[in-house]
Design a protein around this motif. Structure first.
Motif, mmCIF file in Angstrom:
data_model
loop_
_atom_site.group_PDB
_atom_site.id
_atom_site.type_symbol
_atom_site.label_atom_id
_atom_site.label_comp_id
_atom_site.label_asym_id
_atom_site.label_seq_id
_atom_site.Cartn_x
_atom_site.Cartn_y
_atom_site.Cartn_z
ATOM 1 N N LYS A 1 1.905 14.034 -9.434
ATOM 2 C CA LYS A 1 2.783 15.201 -9.278
ATOM 3 C C LYS A 1 2.309 16.157 -8.181
ATOM 4 C CE LYS A 1 4.173 14.970 -14.128
ATOM 5 N NZ LYS A 1 4.213 15.647 -15.451
ATOM 6 N N VAL A 2 1.859 15.586 -7.066
ATOM 7 C CA VAL A 2 1.444 16.418 -5.939
ATOM 8 C C VAL A 2 2.673 16.911 -5.189
ATOM 9 C CG1 VAL A 2 -0.796 15.323 -5.668
ATOM 10 C CG2 VAL A 2 1.172 14.353 -4.501
ATOM 11 N N SER A 3 2.571 18.091 -4.612
ATOM 12 C CA SER A 3 3.718 18.658 -3.893
ATOM 13 C C SER A 3 3.947 17.967 -2.561
ATOM 14 C CB SER A 3 3.499 20.160 -3.666
ATOM 15 O OG SER A 3 2.281 20.383 -2.979
ATOM 16 N N ILE A 4 2.853 17.492 -1.943
ATOM 17 C CA ILE A 4 2.954 16.762 -0.675
ATOM 18 C C ILE A 4 2.512 15.325 -0.927
ATOM 19 C CG2 ILE A 4 2.139 16.620 1.703
ATOM 20 C CD1 ILE A 4 1.573 19.615 1.566
ATOM 21 N N PRO A 5 3.343 14.321 -0.571
ATOM 22 C CA PRO A 5 2.973 12.919 -0.813
ATOM 23 C C PRO A 5 1.636 12.564 -0.189
ATOM 24 C CG PRO A 5 5.271 13.090 -0.146
ATOM 25 C CD PRO A 5 4.667 14.456 0.046
ATOM 26 N N LEU A 6 0.864 11.741 -0.896
ATOM 27 C CA LEU A 6 -0.437 11.314 -0.398
ATOM 28 C C LEU A 6 -0.277 10.438 0.843
ATOM 29 C CD1 LEU A 6 -1.932 10.277 -3.867
ATOM 30 C CD2 LEU A 6 -2.525 12.330 -2.569
ATOM 31 N N ALA A 7 -1.285 10.457 1.698
ATOM 32 C CA ALA A 7 -1.276 9.591 2.878
ATOM 33 C C ALA A 7 -1.568 8.155 2.450
ATOM 34 C CB ALA A 7 -2.314 10.072 3.880
ATOM 35 N N THR A 8 -0.901 7.209 3.074
ATOM 36 C CA THR A 8 -1.105 5.799 2.738
ATOM 37 C C THR A 8 -2.470 5.339 3.234
ATOM 38 O OG1 THR A 8 1.260 5.360 2.901
ATOM 39 C CG2 THR A 8 -0.218 3.459 3.029
ATOM 40 N N PRO A 9 -3.323 4.793 2.360
ATOM 41 C CA PRO A 9 -4.650 4.327 2.791
ATOM 42 C C PRO A 9 -4.535 3.085 3.674
ATOM 43 C CG PRO A 9 -4.228 3.704 0.516
ATOM 44 C CD PRO A 9 -3.088 4.586 0.927
ATOM 45 N N ARG A 10 -5.584 2.832 4.445
ATOM 46 C CA ARG A 10 -5.525 1.707 5.395
ATOM 47 C C ARG A 10 -5.835 0.360 4.737
ATOM 48 N NH1 ARG A 10 -10.279 4.508 6.644
ATOM 49 N NH2 ARG A 10 -12.203 3.281 6.428
ATOM 50 N N ASN A 11 -6.456 0.371 3.562
ATOM 51 C CA ASN A 11 -6.765 -0.880 2.872
ATOM 52 C C ASN A 11 -6.893 -0.617 1.373
ATOM 53 O OD1 ASN A 11 -9.456 0.101 2.355
ATOM 54 N ND2 ASN A 11 -10.022 -0.525 4.438
ATOM 55 N N TRP A 12 -7.097 -1.699 0.604
ATOM 56 C CA TRP A 12 -7.136 -1.562 -0.853
ATOM 57 C C TRP A 12 -8.431 -0.929 -1.357
ATOM 58 C CZ3 TRP A 12 -3.132 -1.262 -3.680
ATOM 59 C CH2 TRP A 12 -1.966 -1.957 -3.343
ATOM 60 N N ILE A 13 -9.501 -1.068 -0.604
ATOM 61 C CA ILE A 13 -10.750 -0.378 -0.990
ATOM 62 C C ILE A 13 -10.518 1.129 -1.033
ATOM 63 C CG2 ILE A 13 -13.088 0.201 -0.241
ATOM 64 C CD1 ILE A 13 -13.035 -2.539 -1.388
ATOM 65 N N ARG A 14 -9.873 1.641 0.013
ATOM 66 C CA ARG A 14 -9.580 3.072 0.061
ATOM 67 C C ARG A 14 -8.568 3.457 -1.017
ATOM 68 N NH1 ARG A 14 -12.624 6.334 1.195
ATOM 69 N NH2 ARG A 14 -10.943 7.824 1.576
ATOM 70 N N ALA A 15 -7.589 2.566 -1.266
ATOM 71 C CA ALA A 15 -6.565 2.854 -2.272
ATOM 72 C C ALA A 15 -7.186 3.051 -3.653
ATOM 73 C CB ALA A 15 -5.544 1.726 -2.300
ATOM 74 N N PHE A 16 -8.152 2.197 -3.986
ATOM 75 C CA PHE A 16 -8.786 2.320 -5.306
ATOM 76 C C PHE A 16 -9.706 3.542 -5.381
ATOM 77 C CE2 PHE A 16 -7.494 -2.160 -5.928
ATOM 78 C CZ PHE A 16 -6.915 -2.023 -7.177
ATOM 79 N N GLU A 17 -10.256 3.971 -4.261
ATOM 80 C CA GLU A 17 -11.050 5.200 -4.256
ATOM 81 C C GLU A 17 -10.160 6.400 -4.576
ATOM 82 O OE1 GLU A 17 -14.375 5.824 -3.977
ATOM 83 O OE2 GLU A 17 -14.519 3.643 -4.229
ATOM 84 N N ILE A 18 -8.952 6.404 -4.017
ATOM 85 C CA ILE A 18 -8.008 7.490 -4.305
ATOM 86 C C ILE A 18 -7.590 7.439 -5.778
ATOM 87 C CG2 ILE A 18 -5.716 8.417 -3.746
ATOM 88 C CD1 ILE A 18 -6.080 7.199 -0.929
ATOM 89 N N LEU A 19 -7.354 6.240 -6.276
ATOM 90 C CA LEU A 19 -6.973 6.069 -7.680
ATOM 91 C C LEU A 19 -8.084 6.578 -8.601
ATOM 92 C CD1 LEU A 19 -4.928 4.970 -9.762
ATOM 93 C CD2 LEU A 19 -6.062 2.740 -9.555
ATOM 94 N N LYS A 20 -9.332 6.280 -8.261
ATOM 95 C CA LYS A 20 -10.471 6.741 -9.056
ATOM 96 C C LYS A 20 -10.493 8.262 -9.180
ATOM 97 C CE LYS A 20 -14.541 5.307 -7.812
ATOM 98 N NZ LYS A 20 -15.633 4.583 -7.088
ATOM 99 N N LEU B 1 0.824 -1.208 0.000
ATOM 100 C CA LEU B 1 0.000 0.000 0.000
ATOM 101 C C LEU B 1 0.861 1.262 0.000
ATOM 102 C CD1 LEU B 1 -2.816 -1.089 2.476
ATOM 103 C CD2 LEU B 1 -3.175 -0.352 0.113
ATOM 104 N N GLU B 2 1.948 1.225 0.753
ATOM 105 C CA GLU B 2 2.840 2.386 0.777
ATOM 106 C C GLU B 2 3.495 2.590 -0.582
ATOM 107 O OE1 GLU B 2 6.649 4.200 3.301
ATOM 108 O OE2 GLU B 2 5.863 2.206 3.775
ATOM 109 N N SER B 3 3.928 1.496 -1.203
ATOM 110 C CA SER B 3 4.534 1.585 -2.530
ATOM 111 C C SER B 3 3.535 2.107 -3.554
ATOM 112 C CB SER B 3 5.057 0.204 -2.955
ATOM 113 O OG SER B 3 5.597 0.242 -4.247
ATOM 114 N N PHE B 4 2.288 1.636 -3.465
ATOM 115 C CA PHE B 4 1.213 2.093 -4.351
ATOM 116 C C PHE B 4 1.014 3.610 -4.201
ATOM 117 C CE2 PHE B 4 -3.250 3.303 -4.737
ATOM 118 C CZ PHE B 4 -3.607 2.791 -5.969
ATOM 119 N N THR B 5 0.993 4.077 -2.966
ATOM 120 C CA THR B 5 0.767 5.495 -2.704
ATOM 121 C C THR B 5 1.899 6.358 -3.229
ATOM 122 O OG1 THR B 5 -0.418 4.847 -0.690
ATOM 123 C CG2 THR B 5 0.177 7.162 -0.903
ATOM 124 N N LEU B 6 3.117 5.889 -3.065
ATOM 125 C CA LEU B 6 4.265 6.632 -3.580
ATOM 126 C C LEU B 6 4.214 6.728 -5.109
ATOM 127 C CD1 LEU B 6 7.101 5.199 -1.289
ATOM 128 C CD2 LEU B 6 6.136 7.512 -1.231
#
Length: 478
Positions: free
Chosen positions: A74-93, A62-67
């Motif tokens: 190209k965000v100036s501040i790195p995104l926060a690592t989501p707690r699970n893959w459901i949240r990760a895909f919401e951010i990706l969307k 998840l951390e690697s995905f977020t990085l």
């Protein structure tokens, strides 16, 4: 520069021209060039690229995905690592939505099986992402890729759950043919004659990652010496790493590879179970399927037999070479292979390696025989009598719809191969035994497949109906 891969490239480009979402699965053994192909074909459309990490925990993935997502967005501040893959895909969307408004775009998940670690929930989250949202985005292409070919087939292509029948295109990427390997090396300014190229292929196969390490100005023997027998050579420790990276219980897979390496003529499923001391059941079937899908072994149905009597053969060139010449070798260091390559052991092994290559280039053999348009079935055949009568082994049978069978003898040699009186008798005996035991009514053509051809003499003229030379194996298929 992409060498070969014309059909695969066309499939990938076609996905860009449709008016619907595309979900593409691409799989093939490790080092075969899957990632290179995707990143080059889609270099102008790729908006997100994430590769799974081998043997990593869910938090690490998840951390690697977020990085990766932070870098692409190209965000100036790195995104926060989501707690699970459901949240990760919401951010990706959220990120994708803005990107796909303008043009057809591609997101790429590399080493997909590695992301789906134990109890990670990744595959279920991906299924939800695709079914609930991504499949409705007409400007989106999702590519999932994995070296664990059996996992890709079982969990993705033949998925019985949320991804059932969702794959829109699938590609099984195979190693280079001899022609593609030659073209690839020429593109890197490496010029070797075809005999040396054949020897390289007998050891490395058509694996682009291995061929990439070939150096200009070095002979085949020098290249193999450096890659396999010197400290820090590319392939010195490749064998175990290769299988450990693909299979959870790699020791069992390696046991099958060892068994088949010791039996070049192949083994049946029951013979594999007996040799490896396996128990009967679905576990062995699954293991063999995994090796088949990953391209390390091939299955052949003998002539006039059924699938239950199939023969399994080792098809991976590097594995066969490693087990014969590299494992436990005490003569390492510069110059060690140059000496070994002149040994009788190498010459004997070369015959089996050449046969392995011929079985991978049957379309080229058919073209050389002028039967490309004829429907054929290819197989090996052996007769092992329980009495004192003579048995026989046939390297390759090409059973043709035009009521003809090419009975092929495959011979590797450093010059023209000579058929003497003894060998002519052996070929004729093979024809006679084959006719008698199969009761075939078809015409049988004894056929020679050799490196430099067969010397013309009375035995060849009276017996051999067709022949194929090494050069034909390098042919481009139209």
């Amino acid at each position: 520069m992409i060498v070969g891969r014309e059909t695969e490239t066309e499939i990938l480009k076609e996905a860009l021209g449709t008016s619907e979402a595309e979900l593409i699965a691409i799989y093939g053994r490790r080092r075969v060039g899957k990632t290179f192909l995707i990143r080059n074909v889609y270099k102008d459309q790729l908006i997100f690229d994430f590769s799974g990490m081998h043997n990593s925990s869910t938090p690490e993935q998840l951390e690697s995905f977020t990085l990766a997502l932070s870098a692409f967005s190209k965000v100036s501040i790195p995104l926060a690592t989501p707690r699970n893959w459901i949240r990760a895909f919401e951010i990706l969307k959220t990120y994708i939505t803005a990107q796909i408004k303008r043009k057809k775009s591609v997101i790429f998940f590399d080493e997909f099986p590695w992301i789906d670690s134990h109890k990670s929930g990744f595959l279920q989250a991906f299924e939800h992402f695709w079914n609930s949202w991504a499949s409705n985005q007409k400007n989106l292409v999702v590519v999932i890729c994995g070296s664990a070919a059996s996992w890709m087939i079982r969990k993705i292509v033949n998925n019985k759950g949320g991804l059932h029948n969702r794959i829109t295109r699938r590609i099984r990427l195979l190693p280079f043919t001899l022609n593609e390997a030659e073209t690839y090396l020429k593109s890197r300014r490496i010029i070797l004659d075809r005999y040396q190229l054949l020897q390289l292929y007998m050891i490395l196969g058509g694996i682009p990652h291995y061929l990439k390490d070939i150096k200009t100005g070095e002979s085949t023997a020098q290249n193999i010496d450096r890659m396999c027998f010197t400290k820090d050579g590319l392939l010195e420790n490749e064998f175990k790493n290769l299988y450990d990276s693909l299979f959870i219980q790699a020791d069992k897979h390696i046991a099958v590879i060892r068994a088949l390496a010791g039996k070049p003529m192949g083994l049946t499923r029951n013979e594999i179970i007996e040799t490896c001391h396996f128990t009967t059941g679905g576990g062995t079937t699954k293991l063999l399927e995994e090796l088949l899908e990953s391209g390390f072994i091939e299955m052949y149905i003998p002539f006039d037999k059924n699938v239950k009597q199939s023969i399994y053969k080792l098809s991976d060139e590097y594995s066969a070479f490693y087990l014969k010449f590299m494992e436990g070798n005490k003569n390492s260091g510069p110059g060690s292979w140059v000496k070994q390559s002149a040994s009788y052991s190498w010459k004997s092994w070369s015959g089996m390696a050449f046969e392995r290559i011929c079985l991978k280039h049957i379309p080229q053999i058919k073209k050389a025989l002028g039967i490309s348009a004829v429907y054929t079935q290819e197989s090996a055949w052996r007769y092992a009598p329980k009495t004192k009568e003579n048995g026989t082994q046939i390297d390759l049978l090409i059973d043709r719809q035009d009521f003809t069978i090419n009975l092929c003898e495959i011979k590797f040699s450093t010059s023209e191969f000579t058929i003497d009186k003894k060998y002519a008798s052996e070929i004729q005996a093979k024809v006679n035994i084959f006719r008698e035991k199969t009761n075939t009514k078809k015409t049988v053509f004894p056929t020679m497949i050799t490196t430099f051809g067969t010397k013309s003499n009375e035995y060849k003229l009276n017996l051999i109906q067709s022949e194929v030379k090494m050069e034909s194996l390098f042919e481009v298929l139209s």
